[in-house]
Write an enzyme that holds these catalytic residues in place. Structure first.
Site, mmCIF file in Angstrom:
data_model
loop_
_atom_site.group_PDB
_atom_site.id
_atom_site.type_symbol
_atom_site.label_atom_id
_atom_site.label_comp_id
_atom_site.label_asym_id
_atom_site.label_seq_id
_atom_site.Cartn_x
_atom_site.Cartn_y
_atom_site.Cartn_z
ATOM 1 N N HIS A 35 0.852 -1.194 0.000
ATOM 2 C CA HIS A 35 0.000 0.000 0.000
ATOM 3 C C HIS A 35 0.882 1.237 0.000
ATOM 4 C CE1 HIS A 35 -3.148 2.826 1.229
ATOM 5 N NE2 HIS A 35 -3.995 1.894 0.866
ATOM 6 N N ASP A 89 -8.100 -5.126 0.105
ATOM 7 C CA ASP A 89 -8.595 -5.985 -0.989
ATOM 8 C C ASP A 89 -8.261 -7.458 -0.809
ATOM 9 O OD1 ASP A 89 -7.787 -3.222 -2.989
ATOM 10 O OD2 ASP A 89 -9.800 -3.976 -2.611
HETATM 11 C C1 SDX Z 1 -6.317 0.182 -2.734
HETATM 12 O O1 SDX Z 1 -4.415 4.649 -1.758
HETATM 13 C C2 SDX Z 1 -5.387 4.047 -1.174
HETATM 14 O O2 SDX Z 1 -5.789 4.420 -0.091
HETATM 15 C C3 SDX Z 1 -5.994 2.859 -1.935
HETATM 16 C C4 SDX Z 1 -7.027 2.033 -1.162
HETATM 17 C C5 SDX Z 1 -8.284 2.825 -0.901
HETATM 18 O O3 SDX Z 1 -8.979 2.470 0.061
HETATM 19 O O4 SDX Z 1 -8.610 3.708 -1.725
HETATM 20 O O5 SDX Z 1 -6.473 1.590 0.067
HETATM 21 C C6 SDX Z 1 -7.448 0.802 -1.965
HETATM 22 O O6 SDX Z 1 -6.136 0.518 -3.886
HETATM 23 C C7 SDX Z 1 -5.409 -0.786 -2.044
HETATM 24 C C8 SDX Z 1 -4.222 -1.286 -2.947
HETATM 25 C C9 SDX Z 1 -4.743 -2.392 -3.877
HETATM 26 N N1 SDX Z 1 -3.686 -2.768 -4.831
HETATM 27 C C10 SDX Z 1 -3.059 -3.976 -4.745
HETATM 28 O O7 SDX Z 1 -3.248 -4.800 -3.854
HETATM 29 C C11 SDX Z 1 -2.094 -4.251 -5.888
HETATM 30 C C12 SDX Z 1 -0.792 -4.868 -5.331
HETATM 31 N N2 SDX Z 1 -0.071 -3.805 -4.607
HETATM 32 C C13 SDX Z 1 0.939 -3.090 -5.316
HETATM 33 O O8 SDX Z 1 0.851 -2.985 -6.686
HETATM 34 C C14 SDX Z 1 1.431 -1.849 -4.573
HETATM 35 O O9 SDX Z 1 1.657 -2.223 -3.275
HETATM 36 C C15 SDX Z 1 0.597 -0.588 -4.621
HETATM 37 C C16 SDX Z 1 0.290 -0.171 -5.994
HETATM 38 C C17 SDX Z 1 -0.676 -0.775 -3.857
HETATM 39 C C18 SDX Z 1 1.394 0.514 -3.942
HETATM 40 O O10 SDX Z 1 2.548 0.616 -4.618
HETATM 41 P P1 SDX Z 1 3.538 1.887 -4.470
HETATM 42 O O11 SDX Z 1 3.225 2.693 -3.298
HETATM 43 O O12 SDX Z 1 3.605 2.594 -5.778
HETATM 44 O O13 SDX Z 1 4.849 1.168 -4.096
HETATM 45 P P2 SDX Z 1 5.870 0.568 -5.134
HETATM 46 O O14 SDX Z 1 5.170 -0.034 -6.303
HETATM 47 O O15 SDX Z 1 6.902 1.610 -5.389
HETATM 48 O O16 SDX Z 1 6.465 -0.653 -4.255
HETATM 49 C C19 SDX Z 1 7.540 -0.429 -3.342
HETATM 50 C C20 SDX Z 1 8.367 -1.721 -3.412
HETATM 51 C C21 SDX Z 1 8.735 -2.090 -4.842
HETATM 52 O O17 SDX Z 1 9.933 -2.836 -4.803
HETATM 53 P P3 SDX Z 1 11.327 -2.009 -5.160
HETATM 54 O O18 SDX Z 1 11.136 -1.460 -6.562
HETATM 55 O O19 SDX Z 1 11.461 -0.939 -4.102
HETATM 56 O O20 SDX Z 1 12.401 -3.082 -5.089
HETATM 57 O O21 SDX Z 1 7.570 -2.817 -2.926
HETATM 58 C C22 SDX Z 1 7.339 -3.749 -3.976
HETATM 59 C C23 SDX Z 1 7.650 -3.042 -5.269
HETATM 60 O O22 SDX Z 1 8.081 -3.961 -6.264
HETATM 61 N N3 SDX Z 1 5.936 -4.147 -3.888
HETATM 62 C C24 SDX Z 1 5.490 -5.381 -4.077
HETATM 63 C C25 SDX Z 1 4.104 -5.307 -3.876
HETATM 64 N N4 SDX Z 1 3.756 -4.046 -3.588
HETATM 65 C C26 SDX Z 1 4.898 -3.319 -3.612
HETATM 66 N N5 SDX Z 1 6.127 -6.545 -4.370
HETATM 67 C C27 SDX Z 1 5.334 -7.641 -4.479
HETATM 68 N N6 SDX Z 1 3.991 -7.654 -4.298
HETATM 69 C C28 SDX Z 1 3.333 -6.504 -4.003
HETATM 70 N N7 SDX Z 1 2.030 -6.499 -3.825
#
Ligand code: SDX
Length: 434
Positions: free
Chosen positions: A312, A369
């Site tokens: 998140h 989720d």
């Molecule tokens: C919602 O914003 C809100 O409040 C949203 C929400 C709401 O109520 O409105 O809470 C609802 O949208 C919840 C999120 C639902 N999405 C998912 O579950 C999709 C899976 N999650 C990821 O794609 C990710 O965690 C995000 C998109 C939710 C957040 O990503 P960020 O903040 O852009 O962080 P990032 O992609 O830069 O990740 C940081 C690191 C990365 O690794 P590095 O590049 O630093 O090596 O963490 C890793 C990412 O690769 N990472 C994950 C991961 N989430 C982040 N690795 C594996 N699996 C994951 N799920």
């Protein structure tokens, strides 16, 4: 009036020999913001912040999220208390009107909901022309923006003057539109809303009753749906809420803004994740892949795979909504005497990920989720309707945020800047000489 931001000192910045001081504000829960509204005027610089990771776009009195502590407050009330003790419409009222409703206000709000629960009969033709495989989120977004064509008074009627009318109309009609899109998808006749039923009872009845069999509303399922809608009601400046504020900032009407928010929510990185989680769990179940293999793939830089429902932008602790959803999901399945292998896989995945240094170092926890889809499945809701349920839940938050934006004297048309990195200049060449 919303509480003003509190001045909390200033930050000095020196660039190319010029020293500039920018005010620092402090919010009511102690988080602080640097006001850079004079940055370009004073220094010629713009900020560069992809994804607005470090950028506050507004001050807001509606929701506070503490990602470090895993805390969600709606108008100061803990999400745990609201989820446990309220119906969804009470929380909708709290978010939009700024206070929990009295019994009298609740009954007035409910009768307005009934008054506005039908959609114009002509809107039904829209449904008929969609192909069977149309995604309900596409249908919902199109139908919501079309509402203002069928109800032009919603456009002209000053939203703030008759906010109760506008809010009730949207909250009620979106629920009907969602149920109708489900019936369209399964090729069954539409079931009309009933004035005898409460908000969630009506939705379940419109979804699952049919001319050829009775549908008995299970009060435990109704309560669970209320709870899940409350968990989604608002979440400060998330992607889709920012879209709703942005569209509203151009002067577009509430329905156009909400329709845009529905489209933003649809993405698998945002609200579409609840559908993506179930598809991920289903793939694991069907393939027989081990949880260890899935975790490995989610960690690998080369694979596009992510652990959906995990991670998140704000939470660096367990999402309190995920904790509530997990507990509610388990008790719902127990009540329905269902055992879902996907729940077992989800629990095993969570345990493995929380033990894994990759997830620990990056502070990746289950988000809202991760478990909700398993509960929706148990209710009989198909996975392509999961994000529609999220949208119904988020609707009061979008409306409250849109209204706050429209009333905030500091807000203006959203129009960010950029750094141009294209061709600096080139001579125009006529077609015949190219
Ligand atoms: C919602 O914003 C809100 O409040 C949203 C929400 C709401 O109520 O409105 O809470 C609802 O949208 C919840 C999120 C639902 N999405 C998912 O579950 C999709 C899976 N999650 C990821 O794609 C990710 O965690 C995000 C998109 C939710 C957040 O990503 P960020 O903040 O852009 O962080 P990032 O992609 O830069 O990740 C940081 C690191 C990365 O690794 P590095 O590049 O630093 O090596 O963490 C890793 C990412 O690769 N990472 C994950 C991961 N989430 C982040 N690795 C594996 N699996 C994951 N799920």
């Amino acid at each position: 009036m919303r509480t003003n931001k509190k001045e909390a000192g200033a930050a000095d910045f020196t660039f190319e020999g010029k020293r500039v001081s920018f005010p620092v504000y402090e919010g009511s829960r102690g988080e602080r913001a640097l006001d850079i509204s004079a940055l370009r005027r004073e220094t010629g610089l713009v900020t560069y912040d992809p994804g607005l990771v470090n950028t506050g776009i507004c001050s807001s009195d509606i929701t506070f999220v503490d990602g470090e502590k895993g805390l969600v407050l709606h108008r100061g009330c803990n999400i745990e208390d609201l989820a446990e003790q309220c119906m969804f419409l009470e929380v909708a009222y709290l978010l939009i009107m700024g206070k929990l409703p009295t019994l009298d206000e609740q009954s007035k709000f409910s009768s307005l909901m009934n008054e506005h629960s039908l959609i114009h009969e002509d809107m039904q033709h829209f449904f008929r022309n969609y192909p069977e495989h149309a995604h309900p989120m596409a249908v919902l977004s199109a139908m919501v923006v079309s509402l203002s064509s069928f109800y032009p008074e919603m456009d002209t009627e000053s939203v703030t003057e008759r906010i109760d009318n506008t809010v009730a109309r949207l909250l009620s009609k979106v629920r009907t539109l969602a149920a109708f899109s489900y019936k369209k998808f399964i090729g069954e006749p539409f079931v009309y809303p009933s004035y005898k039923l409460r908000y969630c009872e009506n939705f379940l009845n419109m979804m699952f009753s049919s001319p050829v069999h009775d549908y008995i509303i299970d009060p435990v399922v109704e309560k669970a749906l209320n709870l899940f809608l409350i968990l989604h009601a608002d979440h400060e400046q998330n992607c889709s809420t920012t879209v709703v504020r942005t569209v509203g900032s151009s002067g577009a009407n509430l329905y156009a803004s909400i329709s845009a928010g529905i489209c933003a929510l649809w993405g698998p990185l945002h609200g579409g994740a609840n559908q993506a989680v179930i598809e991920m769990l289903d793939t694991i179940h069907e393939s027989g892949d081990s949880v260890a293999k899935v975790i490995q793939a989610a960690k690998s830089k080369d694979s596009k795979i992510r652990l959906m429902g995990f991670g998140h932008r704000i939470y660096k602790a367990y999402d309190p909504r995920a904790r509530i959803a997990k507990k509610a999901c388990k008790s719902l399945l127990e009540h329905l005497r269902l055992s879902d292998p996907l729940l077992d896989i989800a629990v095993e995945l969570e345990e493995a990920a929380l033990r894994d240094p990759y997830f620990q170092e990056k502070n990746l926890y289950p988000n809202v989720d991760f478990y909700t889809g398993i509960a929706y499945r148990a209710m009989g809701i198909p996975s392509n309707m999961f994000t529609v349920i999220f949208a119904i839940g988020r609707l009061p938050g979008w409306i409250a945020q849109w209204l706050e934006n429209s009333r905030d004297a500091e807000q203006k048309l959203m129009r960010p800047r950029q750094i141009y990195t294209g061709i600096a200049q080139q001579v125009f060449v006529n077609t015949k000489d190219r």
